[in-house]
Design a protein around this motif. Sequence first.
Motif, PDB file in Angstrom:
ATOM      1  N   ALA A  28      -4.542 -11.649   1.477  1.00 44.53           N
ATOM      2  CA  ALA A  28      -4.841 -10.353   0.938  1.00 44.53           C
ATOM      3  C   ALA A  28      -4.591  -9.952  -0.256  1.00 44.53           C
ATOM      4  CB  ALA A  28      -4.521  -9.184   2.092  1.00 44.53           C
ATOM      5  N   TYR A  33      -7.517  -7.298  -2.406  1.00 46.52           N
ATOM      6  CA  TYR A  33      -8.066  -6.212  -1.071  1.00 46.52           C
ATOM      7  C   TYR A  33      -6.520  -4.923  -1.519  1.00 46.52           C
ATOM      8  CZ  TYR A  33     -10.624  -9.801   1.083  1.00 46.52           C
ATOM      9  OH  TYR A  33     -11.692 -11.157   1.528  1.00 46.52           O
ATOM     10  N   TRP A  47     -10.615  -3.355   2.468  1.00 47.42           N
ATOM     11  CA  TRP A  47     -11.902  -4.889   1.472  1.00 47.42           C
ATOM     12  C   TRP A  47     -13.333  -4.066   2.350  1.00 47.42           C
ATOM     13  CZ3 TRP A  47      -9.853  -6.859   5.745  1.00 47.42           C
ATOM     14  CH2 TRP A  47     -10.712  -7.412   6.088  1.00 47.42           C
ATOM     15  N   SER A  66     -11.629  -3.818   8.329  1.00 47.21           N
ATOM     16  CA  SER A  66     -10.347  -3.502   7.638  1.00 47.21           C
ATOM     17  C   SER A  66      -9.726  -4.658   9.307  1.00 47.21           C
ATOM     18  CB  SER A  66      -9.858  -2.270   8.094  1.00 47.21           C
ATOM     19  OG  SER A  66      -9.779  -1.341   9.319  1.00 47.21           O
TER      20      SER A  66
END
Length: 230
Positions: A28, A33, A47, A66
Amino acid sequence: MFRITRTADDVTEGTATESHALSLLRRALGRRYDIEAHPDGSAQITWTHRQLDPHHDDRTLDTPRSLTLTPTTPIRSLPKTVLGDLELIRTAPWNPRLETEAGLEVIEQGLFRIPPAATARLRDRGLITTDGNGYVRLTLTARIAVHAHQHRTHTTPPKGWARPSDLGLTGNGLNKPGRRNGLHYSAGSWAHCPCGNLARYTDTRDEARAKAREHRITETTRFLTHTLTP
């Protein structure tokens, strides 16, 4: 261990080891993100998924998604004594070891020693773990919780109707008959963080909350970059 909750077109759940959770966070981070650490030791990744609109070839659809990593033993609180013990372990120049004294486990390294009761409390709450050689380190849950504890932001309620002088303003305020005559309405709110890097005044409390969340995401990204990235 962590529970994984993924929210997309539907909600799915699963489990993850600490190493798996670390790989998800690193992935991530690499994709930039938004990641936010929570005081219970959990972390949320958010994101936006973009795809072509099946009904319009020249349009795209943006869908929020999520993924939440929740420890199987969430942290309810971190008293100062516990935070102090965790800080000793985290900043020790050499890895502390788990030793046995009179049949009880203690954590020792150099000049510091964490007594049996405190050591048991750290183990029972899932804040520490050991390797095969008895060396002690903080779990990912503990590291996330300690970081989040340092950035527990808050926002102030708006003052509402008040005299201009109380708001640092000049003027006579609202010039209408009635109970609000001479008053001025303020919807402003401050966003604060105990780390000292956030003290922002905004026009509304919703804006202050947005600034607080932005700060937490920024600090979590910095934490992951410097702490979790190999």
